[in-house]
Design a protein around this motif. Structure first.
Motif, mmCIF file in Angstrom:
data_model
loop_
_atom_site.group_PDB
_atom_site.id
_atom_site.type_symbol
_atom_site.label_atom_id
_atom_site.label_comp_id
_atom_site.label_asym_id
_atom_site.label_seq_id
_atom_site.Cartn_x
_atom_site.Cartn_y
_atom_site.Cartn_z
ATOM 1 N N UNK A 3 49.036 39.998 43.076
ATOM 2 C CA UNK A 3 49.818 39.201 43.109
ATOM 3 C C UNK A 3 48.212 38.533 43.833
ATOM 4 N N UNK A 4 47.884 38.718 43.813
ATOM 5 C CA UNK A 4 46.504 37.932 44.765
ATOM 6 C C UNK A 4 45.408 37.259 43.939
ATOM 7 N N UNK B 211 53.912 50.819 39.099
ATOM 8 C CA UNK B 211 52.705 51.050 39.799
ATOM 9 C C UNK B 211 52.835 50.691 41.098
ATOM 10 N N UNK B 212 51.312 51.216 41.582
ATOM 11 C CA UNK B 212 51.535 51.910 43.182
ATOM 12 C C UNK B 212 51.265 50.060 43.720
ATOM 13 N N UNK B 213 51.306 50.022 45.111
ATOM 14 C CA UNK B 213 51.203 48.892 45.952
ATOM 15 C C UNK B 213 50.336 47.706 46.082
ATOM 16 N N UNK B 214 48.941 49.237 45.839
ATOM 17 C CA UNK B 214 48.162 48.102 45.919
ATOM 18 C C UNK B 214 47.519 47.655 44.411
ATOM 19 N N UNK B 215 48.113 48.086 43.199
ATOM 20 C CA UNK B 215 47.803 47.502 41.775
ATOM 21 C C UNK B 215 48.230 46.102 41.926
ATOM 22 N N UNK B 216 50.004 45.931 42.873
ATOM 23 C CA UNK B 216 50.663 45.182 42.653
ATOM 24 C C UNK B 216 49.807 44.321 44.261
ATOM 25 N N UNK B 217 49.478 44.504 44.532
ATOM 26 C CA UNK B 217 48.835 43.557 45.377
ATOM 27 C C UNK B 217 48.045 42.453 44.947
ATOM 28 N N UNK B 218 46.872 44.077 44.266
ATOM 29 C CA UNK B 218 46.313 43.125 43.393
ATOM 30 C C UNK B 218 46.402 41.936 42.695
ATOM 31 N N UNK C 238 47.166 35.926 40.840
ATOM 32 C CA UNK C 238 47.985 35.443 40.074
ATOM 33 C C UNK C 238 48.167 33.811 41.001
ATOM 34 N N UNK C 239 48.387 34.157 42.472
ATOM 35 C CA UNK C 239 48.167 32.987 43.962
ATOM 36 C C UNK C 239 47.208 32.588 43.530
ATOM 37 N N UNK C 240 45.697 33.300 43.481
ATOM 38 C CA UNK C 240 44.244 32.159 43.457
ATOM 39 C C UNK C 240 44.348 31.664 41.941
ATOM 40 N N UNK C 241 44.708 32.035 41.056
ATOM 41 C CA UNK C 241 44.447 31.215 39.782
ATOM 42 C C UNK C 241 45.861 29.652 39.675
ATOM 43 N N UNK C 242 47.026 30.242 40.394
ATOM 44 C CA UNK C 242 48.100 29.330 40.640
ATOM 45 C C UNK C 242 47.889 27.784 41.795
ATOM 46 N N UNK C 243 47.049 29.007 43.208
ATOM 47 C CA UNK C 243 46.846 27.937 43.715
ATOM 48 C C UNK C 243 46.060 27.873 44.594
#
Length: 80
Positions: free
Chosen positions: A45-46, A36-43, A48-53
């Motif tokens: 990750x964001x 996956x592109x860095x942009x896809x991976x960052x999206x 996952x974090x917003x749902x978890x934290x």
């Protein structure tokens, strides 16, 4: 008295709730994928974090409003 959800809405909520674990797994797999592109991976990750934290800034603690207590004259007399 709370309103009952419409039958179609309730069915959709049940479908999405059942799919949530698979969606979470897909997000984490995509986040870790080197293909996956860095942009896809960052999206991912964001997401996952917003749902978890919680979203950034949404968990900030606010100072409570001051409370003003006014006693009646009878309460003031009783307290003497």
């Amino acid at each position: 008295m709370s309103a009952k959800p419409k039958p179609g809405l309730r069915l959709a909520q049940d479908i999405f709730t059942a799919a949530a674990p698979e969606a979470a797994k897909l997000l984490t797999e995509m986040m870790q994928s080197e293909e996956a592109s860095v942009a896809q991976r960052m999206a991912c990750a964001e997401s996952v974090l917003s749902r978890a934290m919680g979203k950034a800034g949404a968990t900030a603690v606010q100072e409570p409003e001051p409370v003003k207590v006014t006693f009646s004259q009878a309460a003031k007399e009783y307290a003497k």
